[in-house]
Design a protein around this motif. Sequence first.
Motif, PDB file in Angstrom:
ATOM      1  N   CYS A 195       7.689  21.950 -34.072  1.00  0.00           N
ATOM      2  CA  CYS A 195       6.803  21.446 -35.128  1.00  0.00           C
ATOM      3  C   CYS A 195       5.469  22.191 -35.109  1.00  0.00           C
ATOM      4  O   CYS A 195       4.968  22.604 -36.157  1.00  0.00           O
ATOM      5  N   VAL A 196       4.896  22.373 -33.923  1.00  0.00           N
ATOM      6  CA  VAL A 196       3.623  23.091 -33.801  1.00  0.00           C
ATOM      7  C   VAL A 196       3.773  24.512 -34.328  1.00  0.00           C
ATOM      8  O   VAL A 196       2.933  24.993 -35.100  1.00  0.00           O
ATOM      9  N   ALA A 197       4.852  25.182 -33.936  1.00  0.00           N
ATOM     10  CA  ALA A 197       5.072  26.565 -34.387  1.00  0.00           C
ATOM     11  C   ALA A 197       5.200  26.631 -35.907  1.00  0.00           C
ATOM     12  O   ALA A 197       4.601  27.510 -36.552  1.00  0.00           O
ATOM     13  N   ARG A 198       5.948  25.717 -36.500  1.00  0.00           N
ATOM     14  CA  ARG A 198       6.130  25.735 -37.956  1.00  0.00           C
ATOM     15  C   ARG A 198       4.841  25.387 -38.698  1.00  0.00           C
ATOM     16  O   ARG A 198       4.545  25.983 -39.737  1.00  0.00           O
ATOM     17  N   CYS A 199       4.099  24.426 -38.171  1.00  0.00           N
ATOM     18  CA  CYS A 199       2.834  24.049 -38.816  1.00  0.00           C
ATOM     19  C   CYS A 199       1.819  25.180 -38.715  1.00  0.00           C
ATOM     20  O   CYS A 199       1.063  25.430 -39.661  1.00  0.00           O
ATOM     21  N   SER A 200       1.792  25.862 -37.581  1.00  0.00           N
ATOM     22  CA  SER A 200       0.908  27.028 -37.420  1.00  0.00           C
ATOM     23  C   SER A 200       1.303  28.117 -38.404  1.00  0.00           C
ATOM     24  O   SER A 200       0.442  28.688 -39.084  1.00  0.00           O
ATOM     25  N   ALA A 201       2.589  28.418 -38.483  1.00  0.00           N
ATOM     26  CA  ALA A 201       3.076  29.474 -39.380  1.00  0.00           C
ATOM     27  C   ALA A 201       2.777  29.150 -40.844  1.00  0.00           C
ATOM     28  O   ALA A 201       2.571  30.051 -41.652  1.00  0.00           O
ATOM     29  N   ALA A 202       2.727  27.848 -41.169  1.00  0.00           N
ATOM     30  CA  ALA A 202       2.437  27.437 -42.542  1.00  0.00           C
ATOM     31  C   ALA A 202       0.941  27.480 -42.849  1.00  0.00           C
ATOM     32  O   ALA A 202       0.531  27.223 -43.984  1.00  0.00           O
ATOM     33  N   GLY A 203       0.120  27.797 -41.838  1.00  0.00           N
ATOM     34  CA  GLY A 203      -1.303  27.956 -42.071  1.00  0.00           C
ATOM     35  C   GLY A 203      -2.145  26.704 -41.929  1.00  0.00           C
ATOM     36  O   GLY A 203      -3.327  26.699 -42.304  1.00  0.00           O
ATOM     37  N   HIS A 204      -1.578  25.636 -41.384  1.00  0.00           N
ATOM     38  CA  HIS A 204      -2.358  24.408 -41.181  1.00  0.00           C
ATOM     39  C   HIS A 204      -3.369  24.616 -40.058  1.00  0.00           C
ATOM     40  O   HIS A 204      -3.080  25.286 -39.069  1.00  0.00           O
ATOM     41  N   GLY A 205      -4.552  24.022 -40.199  1.00  0.00           N
ATOM     42  CA  GLY A 205      -5.597  24.169 -39.193  1.00  0.00           C
ATOM     43  C   GLY A 205      -5.450  23.249 -37.998  1.00  0.00           C
ATOM     44  O   GLY A 205      -5.830  23.587 -36.886  1.00  0.00           O
ATOM     45  N   ARG A 206      -4.902  22.053 -38.265  1.00  0.00           N
ATOM     46  CA  ARG A 206      -4.740  21.072 -37.192  1.00  0.00           C
ATOM     47  C   ARG A 206      -3.421  20.326 -37.359  1.00  0.00           C
ATOM     48  O   ARG A 206      -2.914  20.207 -38.477  1.00  0.00           O
ATOM     49  N   LEU A 207      -2.929  19.808 -36.239  1.00  0.00           N
ATOM     50  CA  LEU A 207      -1.806  18.873 -36.246  1.00  0.00           C
ATOM     51  C   LEU A 207      -2.368  17.525 -35.838  1.00  0.00           C
ATOM     52  O   LEU A 207      -3.042  17.410 -34.809  1.00  0.00           O
ATOM     53  N   LEU A 208      -2.125  16.526 -36.660  1.00  0.00           N
ATOM     54  CA  LEU A 208      -2.587  15.163 -36.413  1.00  0.00           C
ATOM     55  C   LEU A 208      -1.387  14.235 -36.318  1.00  0.00           C
ATOM     56  O   LEU A 208      -0.336  14.507 -36.917  1.00  0.00           O
ATOM     57  N   LEU A 209      -1.544  13.150 -35.588  1.00  0.00           N
ATOM     58  CA  LEU A 209      -0.491  12.138 -35.515  1.00  0.00           C
ATOM     59  C   LEU A 209      -1.105  10.811 -35.120  1.00  0.00           C
ATOM     60  O   LEU A 209      -2.204  10.758 -34.561  1.00  0.00           O
ATOM     61  N   TRP A 210      -0.401   9.746 -35.426  1.00  0.00           N
ATOM     62  CA  TRP A 210      -0.837   8.389 -35.090  1.00  0.00           C
ATOM     63  C   TRP A 210       0.104   7.828 -34.038  1.00  0.00           C
ATOM     64  O   TRP A 210       1.322   7.965 -34.145  1.00  0.00           O
TER      65      TRP A 210
END
Length: 174
Positions: free
Chosen positions: A115-130
């Motif tokens: 998930c981190v790798a895909r979110c990084s590749a998509a250009g997101h600045g941060r990963l957040l979760l609750w």
Amino acid sequence: MSLRIREMTLADCDRVAEIRVGGWRGAYRGLIPQSYLDGLSVEADAERRRTHLSRSDGSVVNLVAEGTGGELVGWACHGPYREGEVLTEDAELYALYVHPDQVGRGVGRALLGECVARCSAAGHGRLLLWVLKGNDRARRFYERAGLSADGAEEPFEVDGVAVPEVRYARPLDR
């Protein structure tokens, strides 16, 4: 354990529902009213998974972890961070569940890593979760993975019982 992480298909929905319901019953025992946990239905959850997957516009990514022999042992789901009704530029891990028999074997780490790798590749600045505030096991898992509570809390209510959530965040490489 040998793992393969891949995108979820409609054929995976029944097993993902078993993993998700089993995950809720195991992780949230004592945190959420037992009557709610006992009322969870694998069949109803599988139908919700099928509906979400078949109506997906591609912004939400569902991943599964296959163990040796192809059996599904985990599921994760991420997409744009939801700030109320507004989608932001950040990413959100909506869910990550591992079959109770597989906890502690690296399945969660592998799913989170993908998930981190895909979110990084998509250009997101941060990963957040609750995370439920009282879910110490999950909080330790995310902290070991480089996420930290950022001070935000959100009320969450299940069957009239308050079960507050805390937000975790991690910067992503772009």
